[in-house]
Design a protein around this motif. Sequence first.
Motif, PDB file in Angstrom:
ATOM      1  N   TYR A 127       0.819  -1.191   0.189  1.00 33.42           N
ATOM      2  CA  TYR A 127      -0.028   0.117   0.208  1.00 33.42           C
ATOM      3  C   TYR A 127       0.811   1.305  -0.242  1.00 33.42           C
ATOM      4  O   TYR A 127       0.472   2.254  -0.588  1.00 33.42           O
ATOM      5  CB  TYR A 127      -0.934  -0.058   1.091  1.00 33.42           C
ATOM      6  N   PRO A 172      -7.767   0.997  -3.911  1.00 31.84           N
ATOM      7  CA  PRO A 172      -7.601  -0.358  -4.879  1.00 31.84           C
ATOM      8  C   PRO A 172      -8.490  -0.272  -5.855  1.00 31.84           C
ATOM      9  O   PRO A 172      -8.081  -1.085  -6.852  1.00 31.84           O
ATOM     10  CB  PRO A 172      -8.221  -1.334  -3.660  1.00 31.84           C
ATOM     11  N   ALA A 193      -1.750  -6.088  -7.909  1.00 35.24           N
ATOM     12  CA  ALA A 193      -1.856  -4.966  -8.737  1.00 35.24           C
ATOM     13  C   ALA A 193      -0.413  -4.316  -8.725  1.00 35.24           C
ATOM     14  O   ALA A 193       0.107  -4.018  -9.818  1.00 35.24           O
ATOM     15  CB  ALA A 193      -2.850  -4.131  -8.415  1.00 35.24           C
ATOM     16  N   LEU A 194       0.266  -4.395  -7.552  1.00 28.90           N
ATOM     17  CA  LEU A 194       1.442  -3.758  -7.408  1.00 28.90           C
ATOM     18  C   LEU A 194       2.638  -4.651  -8.317  1.00 28.90           C
ATOM     19  O   LEU A 194       3.786  -3.899  -8.749  1.00 28.90           O
ATOM     20  CB  LEU A 194       1.889  -3.612  -5.861  1.00 28.90           C
ATOM     21  N   TYR A 247      -6.132   1.211  -8.282  1.00 30.89           N
ATOM     22  CA  TYR A 247      -4.884   0.382  -8.405  1.00 30.89           C
ATOM     23  C   TYR A 247      -5.101  -0.743  -9.276  1.00 30.89           C
ATOM     24  O   TYR A 247      -4.298  -1.023 -10.187  1.00 30.89           O
ATOM     25  CB  TYR A 247      -4.559  -0.147  -7.030  1.00 30.89           C
ATOM     26  N   ARG A 298      -5.849   0.091 -13.103  1.00 32.82           N
ATOM     27  CA  ARG A 298      -4.764   0.593 -13.714  1.00 32.82           C
ATOM     28  C   ARG A 298      -3.847  -0.597 -14.063  1.00 32.82           C
ATOM     29  O   ARG A 298      -2.867  -0.530 -14.953  1.00 32.82           O
ATOM     30  CB  ARG A 298      -4.044   1.712 -13.067  1.00 32.82           C
ATOM     31  N   ARG A 340       1.940   5.703  -6.205  1.00 32.23           N
ATOM     32  CA  ARG A 340       1.549   5.710  -7.659  1.00 32.23           C
ATOM     33  C   ARG A 340       0.462   6.403  -7.967  1.00 32.23           C
ATOM     34  O   ARG A 340       0.248   6.785  -9.251  1.00 32.23           O
ATOM     35  CB  ARG A 340       2.103   4.247  -8.080  1.00 32.23           C
ATOM     36  N   VAL A 341      -0.709   5.891  -7.311  1.00 30.36           N
ATOM     37  CA  VAL A 341      -2.090   5.993  -7.849  1.00 30.36           C
ATOM     38  C   VAL A 341      -2.963   6.635  -6.752  1.00 30.36           C
ATOM     39  O   VAL A 341      -3.673   6.210  -5.769  1.00 30.36           O
ATOM     40  CB  VAL A 341      -2.704   4.695  -8.214  1.00 30.36           C
ATOM     41  N   ILE A 363       1.858   1.611  -3.642  1.00 30.58           N
ATOM     42  CA  ILE A 363       0.970   1.817  -4.757  1.00 30.58           C
ATOM     43  C   ILE A 363       0.000   2.894  -4.354  1.00 30.58           C
ATOM     44  O   ILE A 363      -0.390   3.769  -5.361  1.00 30.58           O
ATOM     45  CB  ILE A 363      -0.015   0.465  -4.914  1.00 30.58           C
ATOM     46  N   SER A 364      -0.228   3.448  -3.026  1.00 28.47           N
ATOM     47  CA  SER A 364      -0.884   4.731  -2.909  1.00 28.47           C
ATOM     48  C   SER A 364      -0.100   6.094  -3.407  1.00 28.47           C
ATOM     49  O   SER A 364      -0.905   6.962  -3.668  1.00 28.47           O
ATOM     50  CB  SER A 364      -1.083   4.764  -1.528  1.00 28.47           C
ATOM     51  N   VAL A 410      -4.484  -5.872  -4.347  1.00 27.58           N
ATOM     52  CA  VAL A 410      -3.723  -4.799  -4.367  1.00 27.58           C
ATOM     53  C   VAL A 410      -2.160  -5.448  -4.591  1.00 27.58           C
ATOM     54  O   VAL A 410      -1.590  -4.737  -5.315  1.00 27.58           O
ATOM     55  CB  VAL A 410      -3.994  -4.013  -2.957  1.00 27.58           C
TER      56      VAL A 410
END
Length: 409
Positions: free
Chosen positions: A66, A79, A368-369, A82, A85, A72-73, A69-70, A365
């Motif tokens: 998190y 989520p 996704a990362l 996230y 994308r 990044r987006v 990725i938080s 999540v």
Amino acid sequence: MAEPAPETESLSRSITLPRLVLYGVGTILGAGIFVVIGEVIGESGTLAPLAYLAAGAVAFLTALSYAEISARVPTAGGPTDYVERAFRHRHLGSMTGWLLMTANTVSAATITSGFVGYLSIFVDVPGWLVALLVATGIGAIGAAGMRSSTWFMTVTTGIGIVTLLAVIWATREGLTAIPSRLGGELSGANPAMLTGLFSGAFLAIYSFIGFGDMALTAEEVKQVERTLPRAILIALAIVFLFYLLVSIAVVGAGPVEEIASARAPLVAAVEREGWPAWPVGLASLFVIVNGALTQIIGASRLLMDIGRDARGAPGFFGRVNPVSRTPLIATVTLTAIVALLAAFVDLQHLAEATSLIILAVFFLVNCALIGLKRRSQPDEVPDIWIGIPLLGALSTLGAILAQIAFWFS
């Protein structure tokens, strides 16, 4: 993917690092140790500290994911965006958003149910009525604006930290007694004990979910790319330390059966040591309200994102009120749902449902990362080792499958 709403309808960026850390600590504490420690002890017994340790390990892996990725987006959809994308699949992102909104809503109801238990120390009022009134009051605070909400959370989080320190002090003999108690318990380990430990750890995961809600404030945080990742890790580290110390002290100080069956477990713990109940009970009410408030705030931001991006909810849910700068319609709607769930559904079932849903979101999540990191690595965001989200995905998937197998065994 849809961009954030125009500035005239946008959320207000007013949250700094200290306030976000306190916001995170407050929501994680309110969703955790004050409400479900009795349920965790009921499942794991003396091994409850190990259950919190295992749950914390799973949470930390995903919290690191998190943190990157938080940044990044940095959107209120969290989520939802996230996953969309990373996998370039709108429906998968929408499903993630609905899952997380459901988890936050059920979590708010779980915490509100915990409030009913602590209030019973002082007055005997029908639980359903208390749940309806408390949920309504919390929703009103959330609708008033993020600035007022975070100030409220700052005060109640301070109360919560002081209360936990008092509980640790009252049960401090347990800190030195726990090695012998754990050793004796583990020496007679059997399948039933290990099953109880796993069940307790699964419930304890619920105690850590608040860090994910911090990501949903991304559009209201100053210097979000730097502030949000730091705040997530600092808040989780603080809470993890408190969870371990409190669970060790409470379990080590004496028999756990009374704590496991108590409607207000931390009050029962200090009463067992001869301390008065009302100070801990009163302080706990403030902290629990804090936790429920942050869950409603998180769920309303998700519903706002779902509505404004046409992800299966009417567009009016995506509107931001020009006065309060909050998603007012989304907040009122979710508050009503929380009130009904808290009034009529059992606390343990609510916590178990929340844990399962949130683990599914954590799995997505982490995946996704992994996908985003394989594609590129921006210079301005944290760069964690790709093995971290991989371990996070495997641990959350393993917990999901094990719990499903346990339910059907």
